[in-house]
Design a protein around this motif. Structure first.
Motif, PDB file in Angstrom:
ATOM      1  N   LEU A  80       5.729  -2.912  13.632  1.00 32.70           N
ATOM      2  CA  LEU A  80       4.329  -2.941  13.203  1.00 32.70           C
ATOM      3  C   LEU A  80       4.157  -3.647  11.862  1.00 32.70           C
ATOM      4  N   ILE A  81       5.032  -3.326  10.925  1.00 33.04           N
ATOM      5  CA  ILE A  81       4.858  -3.805   9.550  1.00 33.04           C
ATOM      6  C   ILE A  81       5.265  -5.269   9.403  1.00 33.04           C
ATOM      7  N   GLY A  82       6.270  -5.712  10.165  1.00 35.01           N
ATOM      8  CA  GLY A  82       6.705  -7.103  10.062  1.00 35.01           C
ATOM      9  C   GLY A  82       5.586  -8.095  10.321  1.00 35.01           C
ATOM     10  N   PRO A  83       4.920  -8.040  11.483  1.00 33.51           N
ATOM     11  CA  PRO A  83       3.799  -8.955  11.714  1.00 33.51           C
ATOM     12  C   PRO A  83       2.658  -8.765  10.720  1.00 33.51           C
ATOM     13  N   LEU A  84       2.403  -7.511  10.318  1.00 32.26           N
ATOM     14  CA  LEU A  84       1.345  -7.265   9.335  1.00 32.26           C
ATOM     15  C   LEU A  84       1.645  -7.981   8.026  1.00 32.26           C
ATOM     16  N   SER A  85       2.924  -7.982   7.626  1.00 29.10           N
ATOM     17  CA  SER A  85       3.278  -8.652   6.368  1.00 29.10           C
ATOM     18  C   SER A  85       3.159 -10.158   6.470  1.00 29.10           C
ATOM     19  N   ASP A  86       3.222 -10.720   7.685  1.00 31.18           N
ATOM     20  CA  ASP A  86       2.986 -12.152   7.872  1.00 31.18           C
ATOM     21  C   ASP A  86       1.501 -12.490   7.762  1.00 31.18           C
ATOM     22  N   VAL A  87       0.650 -11.468   7.921  1.00 33.65           N
ATOM     23  CA  VAL A  87      -0.801 -11.680   7.896  1.00 33.65           C
ATOM     24  C   VAL A  87      -1.377 -11.449   6.510  1.00 33.65           C
ATOM     25  N   VAL A  88      -1.031 -10.326   5.870  1.00 33.25           N
ATOM     26  CA  VAL A  88      -1.667  -9.943   4.602  1.00 33.25           C
ATOM     27  C   VAL A  88      -0.756 -10.131   3.397  1.00 33.25           C
ATOM     28  N   GLY A  89       0.478 -10.566   3.611  1.00 31.28           N
ATOM     29  CA  GLY A  89       1.419 -10.691   2.497  1.00 31.28           C
ATOM     30  C   GLY A  89       2.388  -9.522   2.479  1.00 31.28           C
ATOM     31  N   ARG A  90       3.321  -9.585   1.542  1.00 33.85           N
ATOM     32  CA  ARG A  90       4.412  -8.604   1.542  1.00 33.85           C
ATOM     33  C   ARG A  90       4.106  -7.332   0.753  1.00 33.85           C
ATOM     34  N   ARG A  91       3.340  -7.433  -0.332  1.00 32.79           N
ATOM     35  CA  ARG A  91       3.214  -6.316  -1.259  1.00 32.79           C
ATOM     36  C   ARG A  91       2.416  -5.140  -0.688  1.00 32.79           C
ATOM     37  N   ILE A  92       1.270  -5.416  -0.055  1.00 30.95           N
ATOM     38  CA  ILE A  92       0.401  -4.327   0.415  1.00 30.95           C
ATOM     39  C   ILE A  92       1.103  -3.450   1.455  1.00 30.95           C
ATOM     40  N   PRO A  93       1.709  -4.026   2.510  1.00 31.88           N
ATOM     41  CA  PRO A  93       2.426  -3.155   3.467  1.00 31.88           C
ATOM     42  C   PRO A  93       3.575  -2.396   2.824  1.00 31.88           C
ATOM     43  N   LEU A  94       4.238  -3.029   1.864  1.00 36.93           N
ATOM     44  CA  LEU A  94       5.364  -2.380   1.203  1.00 36.93           C
ATOM     45  C   LEU A  94       4.909  -1.157   0.412  1.00 36.93           C
ATOM     46  N   GLY A 190      11.197   7.523  -3.852  1.00 37.74           N
ATOM     47  CA  GLY A 190      10.099   6.729  -3.309  1.00 37.74           C
ATOM     48  C   GLY A 190       9.065   6.382  -4.365  1.00 37.74           C
ATOM     49  N   VAL A 191       8.751   7.339  -5.232  1.00 40.22           N
ATOM     50  CA  VAL A 191       7.798   7.072  -6.318  1.00 40.22           C
ATOM     51  C   VAL A 191       8.340   5.988  -7.253  1.00 40.22           C
ATOM     52  N   ILE A 192       9.634   6.044  -7.553  1.00 37.76           N
ATOM     53  CA  ILE A 192      10.259   5.028  -8.403  1.00 37.76           C
ATOM     54  C   ILE A 192      10.148   3.652  -7.747  1.00 37.76           C
ATOM     55  N   LEU A 193      10.339   3.583  -6.430  1.00 44.42           N
ATOM     56  CA  LEU A 193      10.228   2.305  -5.724  1.00 44.42           C
ATOM     57  C   LEU A 193       8.814   1.744  -5.785  1.00 44.42           C
ATOM     58  N   ILE A 194       7.832   2.614  -5.676  1.00 44.79           N
ATOM     59  CA  ILE A 194       6.446   2.150  -5.779  1.00 44.79           C
ATOM     60  C   ILE A 194       6.204   1.496  -7.137  1.00 44.79           C
ATOM     61  N   LEU A 195       6.712   2.106  -8.186  1.00 42.78           N
ATOM     62  CA  LEU A 195       6.544   1.550  -9.529  1.00 42.78           C
ATOM     63  C   LEU A 195       7.303   0.227  -9.675  1.00 42.78           C
ATOM     64  N   MET A 196       8.529   0.162  -9.134  1.00 42.69           N
ATOM     65  CA  MET A 196       9.308  -1.071  -9.215  1.00 42.69           C
ATOM     66  C   MET A 196       8.618  -2.211  -8.476  1.00 42.69           C
ATOM     67  N   THR A 197       8.051  -1.906  -7.316  1.00 35.64           N
ATOM     68  CA  THR A 197       7.361  -2.930  -6.537  1.00 35.64           C
ATOM     69  C   THR A 197       6.093  -3.393  -7.239  1.00 35.64           C
ATOM     70  N   ALA A 198       5.337  -2.443  -7.748  1.00 35.79           N
ATOM     71  CA  ALA A 198       4.061  -2.772  -8.394  1.00 35.79           C
ATOM     72  C   ALA A 198       4.252  -3.677  -9.599  1.00 35.79           C
ATOM     73  N   PHE A 199       5.336  -3.462 -10.352  1.00 31.93           N
ATOM     74  CA  PHE A 199       5.521  -4.213 -11.599  1.00 31.93           C
ATOM     75  C   PHE A 199       6.638  -5.257 -11.539  1.00 31.93           C
ATOM     76  N   GLY A 200       7.481  -5.232 -10.501  1.00 33.80           N
ATOM     77  CA  GLY A 200       8.634  -6.123 -10.513  1.00 33.80           C
ATOM     78  C   GLY A 200       8.779  -7.067  -9.350  1.00 33.80           C
TER      79      GLY A 200
END
Length: 425
Positions: A80-94, A190-200
Motif C-alpha cells: 500500500l505504502i510503496g505506490p502511495l510514496s510514488d504519488v505523494v512523495g516519501r516523507r508523508i507516508p513515512l 518510533g517517536v525518535i524516528l519521527i523526529l529524525m525524519t522530520a528534521f533529518g
C-alpha cells in the motif's frame, strides 16, 4: 532493460553522486535507523516467547503466530505504502506510518490475550512497513547500480545486525521488566524516528517524477513489475532468503532455551553472536564489489548458505555437536545472507527507477510475506533443531533454484568500476 539502457543508466549522474561524504554518512544513519524498526519490532520480544506461552496458557505455535502477524503487516503495508510514496512523495507516508507503529506499540503493552496481541502486531507491522519501503525507495531515488549496492551494504549492516542483536536488547530489557516493557521501548524508538525524519530526511522524490494517483496506474505499475522475469526472480530469491532467516528467528528461542536450557540472557548473547558474521559479511561485500559484480557475489553467497543449511540438517538429524553443532552452521548461514541481501535488492531496484517506491514495495512484501510462512512452519514441524534446520535449508534450496531458473544471473549486464577492472587484470 536492455544492455544499452543499463550502460546509459550507469553513466547518468544520480543525485546521490553529488553528495559529500558527510552527507552520505548522515543519510545512512537516518535510513539505517528507519530500516532497524522492522527487525526490532519483529525480534526484540523473542526471548519472551516461552514466557508469553506460559502467561497466556497457549501453545508455541499460537505465540509464533504473533510473529507471523507482524510479518504479514509488513508485507501488506509495503504494497500500500510503496505506490502511495510514488504519488505523494516519501516523507508523508513515512511519518504517518511511523505514527501508526507508535500507537500500535502502546496498545500492545495492554494486550489482555494472545489473540489481541496478534491483531495489534499486524497493525504494528503495517506501521513499520512505511520505514522499510521508503528507506529502500530513497536509496533508488538517489543512487543506482554499484553505488546503490554499496549504500545498501552499509544499510545491511543495520538490517543484518538488528534482527540478531534485537533479542539481546530484549533480554537486557527483560532483566528489568516483562514483555510489555519491550513494546513500550518500541514506542519510544518510533517517536525518535519521527523526529529524525522530520528534521533529518529531506524529500527525495521531486514533484515532476511523481506518478498519477489512480488505482489503474498502481495496477499498471505492479503488472509491469510482474512481467519482468528477472525482477520477479530476484524478488522471490530475496523473499526465500528472508524465509531462511525467519525460520531461524522463529525457532531459535525454543531450541536454545528449551532444548539446550539457556536462560533469556544467555539466549540473547548466543543469538547476538550471529550478528558478527553477518556484520563482517555485509561490510566485506563493499570490498568485494571492487572486483566482482553483484550477481557473482549473490550466486556464491547463496551456494555457500545452502551448503551450511544442509550441514545444519545433517548435524540435527545425527544429534551431534550439541549447541556448537547448531550455532556454527547457523552463523555461516547468516554470513552468507549478509553477502546476498545487499546485492539482490540492488539488482532488482536498478531495473525500475521510474517506480522505485512500487518496486521496493513489491520487493519488501515478498521478503516479509514469504518470511511470514517460515514462522508457523517451524512451529508445525515441532519447534526443535531439526524443524528449524529443515525450514532454513529448504528456503535456501528454493532461493537458489529460483535465482538460477528465473533471474539467470549470468545473463545480467552489470557495470564493473574501472578500478575493479584494473585490479582484476
Amino acid at each position: 532493460m536492455t544492455a544499452t539502457m543499463e550502460r546509459k543508466a550507469a553513466t547518468t549522474a544520480m543525485p546521490g553522486d553529488l553528495m559529500t561524504t558527510g552527507q552520505r554518512a548522515r543519510l545512512i544513519i537516518v535510513l539505517g535507523s528507519l530500516i532497524a524498526i522492522g527487525p526490532l519490532t519483529i525480534d526484540m520480544y523473542l526471548p519472551a516467547l516461552p514466557a508469553l506461552t506460559a502467561e497466556f496458557a497457549t501453545t508455541a505455535a499460537a505465540v509464533q503466530l504473533t510473529l507471523t502477524g507482524t510479518l504479514a503487516g509488513l508485507a501488506a503495508g509495503q504494497l500500500l505504502i510503496g505506490p502511495l510514496s510514488d504519488v505523494v512523495g516519501r516523507r508523508i507516508p513515512l511519518l504517518a506510518g511511523t505514527a501508526v507503529h507508535v500507537l500500535a506499540s502502546i496498545l500492545c503493552v495492554f494486550a489482555p490475550n494472545v489473540g489481541t496481541l496478534g491483531a495489534l502486531r499486524v497493525l504494528q507491522g503495517l506501521g513499520a512497513a512505511a520505514a522499510a519501503v521508503v528507506a529502500m525507495a530513497v536509496v533508488r531515488d538517489l543512487f543506482t547500480g554499484l553505488p546503490a549496492a554499496r549504500i545498501l551494504s552499509r544499510l545491511m549492516l543495520v538490517m543484518g545486525a538488528a534482527p540478531v542483536l534485537a533479542p539481546t536488547l530484549g533480554s537486557a530489557l527483560l532483566s528489568r521488566t516483562d514483555w510489555r516493557g519491550v513494546f513500550a521501548a518500541l514506542a519510544v524508538f518510533g517517536v525518535i524516528l519521527i523526529l529524525m525524519t522530520a528534521f533529518g530526511l529531506p524529500e527525495t522524490l521531486p514533484r515532476e517524477r511523481r506518478r498519477p494517483a489512480t488505482p489503474a496506474s498502481v495496477l499498471r505499475a505492479y503488472a509491469g513489475l510482474l512481467r519482468d522475469r528477472v525482477y520477479v526472480g530476484l524478488a522471490l530469491t530475496t523473499g526465500l532468503m528472508m524465509a531462511a532467516i525467519f525460520g531461524y528467528v522463529a525457532g531459535s528461542s525454543f531450541v536454545m532455551q528449551g532444548d539446550f536450557g539457556l536462560s533469556e540472557q544467555e539466549f540473547g548473547l548466543a543469538f547476538g553472536g550471529g550478528a558478527v558474521g553477518m556484520i563482517i559479511a555485509t561490510q566485506l561485500n563493499v570490498r568485494l564489489l571492487r572486483w566482482w559484480t553483484p550477481s557473482q557475489i549473490l550466486v556464491t553467497a547463496l551456494l555457500g548458505g545452502l551448503t551450511a543449511g544442509v550441514l545444519l540438517v545433517v548435524l540435527s538429524v545425527l544429534e551431534v555437536g550439541g549447541l556448537a553443532g547448531v550455532l556454527a552452521p547457523l552463523w555461516l548461514v547468516l554470513a552468507a545472507a549478509g553477502l546476498a541481501f545487499p546485492n539482490a535488492p540492488a539488482l532488482a531496484l536498478s531495473r525500475h527507477g521510474e517506480a522505485a517506491g512500487t518496486a521496493a514495495a513489491l520487493l519488501g512484501a515478498g521478503q516479509f510475506g514469504i518470511g511470514a510462512l517460515a514462522a508457523p512452519a517451524v512451529g508445525l514441524l515441532g519447534s526443535d533443531a531439526l524443524a528449524m534446520a529443515a525450514v532454513i535449508a529448504g528456503s535456501l534450496a528454493a532461493a537458489t533454484l529460483v535465482l538460477l531458473t528465473l533471474a539467470r544471473p549470468w545473463q545480467l549486464t552489470e557495470t564493473v568500476p574501472a578500478d575493479a577492472a584494473v585490479a582484476v587484470h
